[in-house]
Scaffold this motif. Structure first.
Motif, PDB file in Angstrom:
ATOM      1  N   ASN A 304       0.859  -1.188   0.000  1.00  0.00           N
ATOM      2  CA  ASN A 304       0.000   0.000   0.000  1.00  0.00           C
ATOM      3  C   ASN A 304       0.892   1.234   0.000  1.00  0.00           C
ATOM      4  O   ASN A 304       1.786   1.361   0.854  1.00  0.00           O
ATOM      5  N   PHE A 305       0.647   2.122  -0.940  1.00  0.00           N
ATOM      6  CA  PHE A 305       1.498   3.284  -1.129  1.00  0.00           C
ATOM      7  C   PHE A 305       0.795   4.568  -0.704  1.00  0.00           C
ATOM      8  O   PHE A 305      -0.430   4.700  -0.834  1.00  0.00           O
ATOM      9  N   PHE A 306       1.584   5.521  -0.198  1.00  0.00           N
ATOM     10  CA  PHE A 306       1.072   6.875  -0.066  1.00  0.00           C
ATOM     11  C   PHE A 306       0.589   7.320  -1.449  1.00  0.00           C
ATOM     12  O   PHE A 306       1.222   7.019  -2.461  1.00  0.00           O
ATOM     13  N   ASP A 307      -0.537   8.048  -1.483  1.00  0.00           N
ATOM     14  CA  ASP A 307      -1.065   8.446  -2.786  1.00  0.00           C
ATOM     15  C   ASP A 307      -1.491   9.910  -2.772  1.00  0.00           C
ATOM     16  O   ASP A 307      -1.334  10.617  -1.777  1.00  0.00           O
ATOM     17  N   ASN A 308      -2.008  10.362  -3.911  1.00  0.00           N
ATOM     18  CA  ASN A 308      -2.381  11.777  -4.020  1.00  0.00           C
ATOM     19  C   ASN A 308      -3.845  11.973  -4.396  1.00  0.00           C
ATOM     20  O   ASN A 308      -4.245  13.066  -4.781  1.00  0.00           O
ATOM     21  N   GLN A 309      -4.649  10.907  -4.273  1.00  0.00           N
ATOM     22  CA  GLN A 309      -6.087  11.059  -4.484  1.00  0.00           C
ATOM     23  C   GLN A 309      -6.842  10.023  -3.674  1.00  0.00           C
ATOM     24  O   GLN A 309      -6.327   8.947  -3.377  1.00  0.00           O
ATOM     25  N   ILE A 310      -8.085  10.366  -3.291  1.00  0.00           N
ATOM     26  CA  ILE A 310      -8.931   9.425  -2.582  1.00  0.00           C
ATOM     27  C   ILE A 310      -9.624   8.529  -3.598  1.00  0.00           C
ATOM     28  O   ILE A 310      -9.475   8.715  -4.808  1.00  0.00           O
ATOM     29  N   ARG A 311     -10.393   7.558  -3.128  1.00  0.00           N
ATOM     30  CA  ARG A 311     -10.946   6.535  -4.029  1.00  0.00           C
ATOM     31  C   ARG A 311     -11.911   7.104  -5.055  1.00  0.00           C
ATOM     32  O   ARG A 311     -12.151   6.482  -6.088  1.00  0.00           O
ATOM     33  N   THR A 312     -12.441   8.303  -4.820  1.00  0.00           N
ATOM     34  CA  THR A 312     -13.333   8.914  -5.803  1.00  0.00           C
ATOM     35  C   THR A 312     -12.562   9.544  -6.959  1.00  0.00           C
ATOM     36  O   THR A 312     -13.169   9.963  -7.948  1.00  0.00           O
ATOM     37  N   GLY A 313     -11.243   9.642  -6.831  1.00  0.00           N
ATOM     38  CA  GLY A 313     -10.430  10.327  -7.827  1.00  0.00           C
ATOM     39  C   GLY A 313     -10.144  11.765  -7.468  1.00  0.00           C
ATOM     40  O   GLY A 313      -9.376  12.449  -8.151  1.00  0.00           O
ATOM     41  N   GLU A 314     -10.735  12.229  -6.384  1.00  0.00           N
ATOM     42  CA  GLU A 314     -10.540  13.607  -5.926  1.00  0.00           C
ATOM     43  C   GLU A 314      -9.123  13.781  -5.391  1.00  0.00           C
ATOM     44  O   GLU A 314      -8.605  12.936  -4.655  1.00  0.00           O
ATOM     45  N   ALA A 315      -8.460  14.873  -5.765  1.00  0.00           N
ATOM     46  CA  ALA A 315      -7.091  15.132  -5.323  1.00  0.00           C
ATOM     47  C   ALA A 315      -7.047  15.335  -3.817  1.00  0.00           C
ATOM     48  O   ALA A 315      -7.902  16.016  -3.227  1.00  0.00           O
ATOM     49  N   ILE A 316      -6.055  14.743  -3.186  1.00  0.00           N
ATOM     50  CA  ILE A 316      -5.892  14.846  -1.740  1.00  0.00           C
ATOM     51  C   ILE A 316      -5.377  16.231  -1.361  1.00  0.00           C
ATOM     52  O   ILE A 316      -4.465  16.780  -1.990  1.00  0.00           O
ATOM     53  N   ASN A 317      -5.964  16.801  -0.333  1.00  0.00           N
ATOM     54  CA  ASN A 317      -5.501  18.062   0.240  1.00  0.00           C
ATOM     55  C   ASN A 317      -4.463  17.726   1.315  1.00  0.00           C
ATOM     56  O   ASN A 317      -4.816  17.391   2.445  1.00  0.00           O
TER      57      ASN A 317
END
Length: 473
Positions: A304-317
């Motif tokens: 499991n990797f750190f990512d830049n979006q949530i499962r909806t595809g919305e960019a992480i703040n």
């Protein structure tokens, strides 16, 4: 025996294919106890993390179909065989006879009167129990009736709460609590009684979000009470507000957070940081057969990797923080601990409060269908589902198996007679974190004495209590 010999491979392959359950010839047949027992054995034989600890789950356990059938018939109910197939180290796997109810719990939907409480023993009579209100949910009967954090109650429907009857007393949809006071030694009834009624309620786990101005510095505070995937967008929005406030530090309060969805935990870690996108957050260890299967066919599934979006595809703040303060108690479990353990190698993760629960395993929902997937429609008699432990989580440094929990860096236990107001700068756990941020106190000396022994809380009979769950891909 051929049928069982090849079952594992078929189940593994089938679990990776999403499809409908085909009720053969469209004939509705109510499942028998033996059929449900068969589902339980095969599901545990396929997925269970601790399969090697249970001799009855061995692939070569049965020499013929008839001995296997006799084994299934020896158990009088699905619940009995499920208990018999668990390892001694497992206290978290569970079975339900209605998967719809289970799914509602995972969505945060419960029958609730809004009074979230803890249960503790009398200091001078440990068989007697009193309740203390931890927090009150908005738009509920408890809020409407004026129940507040810190309220004490020692009777339900006129009966003294004890360590033997509390589960029966809190079960009804409506009950009346008798309020009391606690001075640190004695419980004294006030003569005031409040009747509380439960309704179907979906809890927003983001209980408090605020920015505190402490010494001229903006410090973010979030009280987060469950890793509920349906509220990921709201959690991301809360971080957008903290980001716009340009906070210098974050205090994340998971003191009552028993866990939830592992992907939400990974996304929350990515919101707190942001500078580690694409790096390893955690890895997973499954049972030997699943581990080998994933390593050979889908090795990425195990990381499991750190990512830049949530499962909806919305960019992480993301906040790009290099440290975070996390408020913890014995009720901080599963995904709360996953978050802490996954972050710890990357940034300063300062735990303030008490030692956490000690739960590092995740489960999956295994349905009573041919491929263990959720049925498209309810099947007569096939409403059972299992939530067996299937993996343990390991951080990038290889740390796992924290059976005794994660110890705090700053020890301060909640005083049930003086809880304080959640989100207030003088609330004891929050104040300890703020003092540490501002360098006003030696963290090692910031201790308190617990006034009573906890035996449970209002969520302890929820199906998702202290659980961490994932999905089969």
């Amino acid at each position: 025996m051929k049928y069982l010999k090849y079952y594992i491979l078929l189940a593994l392959l089938g679990s990776l294919t999403i499809g409908c359950f085909d009720d053969k010839d469209d004939v509705v047949q109510v499942a028998s106890t033996v059929e449900i027992n068969d589902f339980i054995w095969k599901g545990m034989n396929t997925y269970y993390l601790y399969k090697s600890d249970v001799p009855d789950l061995a692939n070569d356990r049965f020499s013929s179909n008839s001995t296997y059938t006799d084994f299934l018939k020896s158990f009088t109910s699905p619940e009995v065989i499920f208990d018999a197939l668990q390892s001694d180290v497992d206290e978290f796997s569970f079975l339900v006879d209605d998967y719809i109810t289970l799914e509602r719990f995972f969505d945060g939907n419960t029958l609730n009167n809004g009074m979230e409480f803890g249960l503790v023993r009398y200091p001078n009579n440990p068989s007697n129990v009193y309740g203390f209100v931890r927090y009150v949910l908005p738009n509920t009967d408890a809020e409407n009736k004026g129940i507040q954090r810190g309220n004490i109650f020692n009777t339900i429907d006129g009966t003294q709460i004890t360590d033997q009857n509390f589960s029966q007393l809190i079960a009804p949809d409506s009950y009346t609590i008798g309020l009391a006071t606690f001075d640190g030694t004695d419980i004294t009834p006030t003569g005031t009684f409040v009747t509380l009624n439960k309704i179907q309620y979906t809890e927003n786990p983001i209980f408090i979000t605020k920015t505190l101005n402490v010494g001229g510095n903006p410090i973010g505070y979030i009280m987060y009470n469950a890793f509920t995937s349906d509220f990921d967008s709201q959690l991301n929005a809360a971080f957008a507000k903290l980001k716009s406030d340009q906070i210098t530090d974050l205090i994340l309060d998971v003191r009552y957070n028993g866990g939830g969805d592992t992907e939400t935990a990974k996304d929350l870690a990515s919101m707190i940081t942001g500078q580690f996108n694409g790096e390893i957050f955690t890895t997973e260890q499954w049972n030997e057969e699943f581990q080998e299967f994933y390593e050979n066919t889908n090795p990425g599934r195990l990381t499991n990797f750190f990512d830049n979006q949530i499962r909806t595809g919305e960019a992480i703040n993301n906040l790009n923080l290099s440290r975070v303060y996390i408020l913890t108690t014995k009720n901080s479990a599963s995904a709360s601990e996953l978050l802490i353990n996954g972050l710890n190698p990357y940034i300063q993760t300062i735990k303030v409060g008490d030692t956490t629960k000690g739960k590092f395993q995740a489960s999956v929902t295994v349905y009573d269908t041919d491929n263990y997937r959720r049925p498209n429609a309810e099947l007569a008699g096939h409403t059972y589902a299992m939530q067996p432990l299937v993996l343990k989580s390991i951080n990038v440094e290889g740390f796992t198996d924290y059976f005794n929990g994660l110890a705090p860096d700053i020890l301060i236990q909640e005083d049930f007679s003086n809880l304080g107001i959640l989100g207030d700068e003088n609330e004891p756990l929050l104040k300890a974190a703020l003092d540490a941020i501002n360098g006003n106190r030696n963290p090692k000396l910031n201790t308190n004495t617990l006034r009573a022994i906890s035996i449970g809380n209002s969520n302890m009979f929820d199906l998702s209590y202290e659980r961490m769950y994932t999905e089969i891909y």
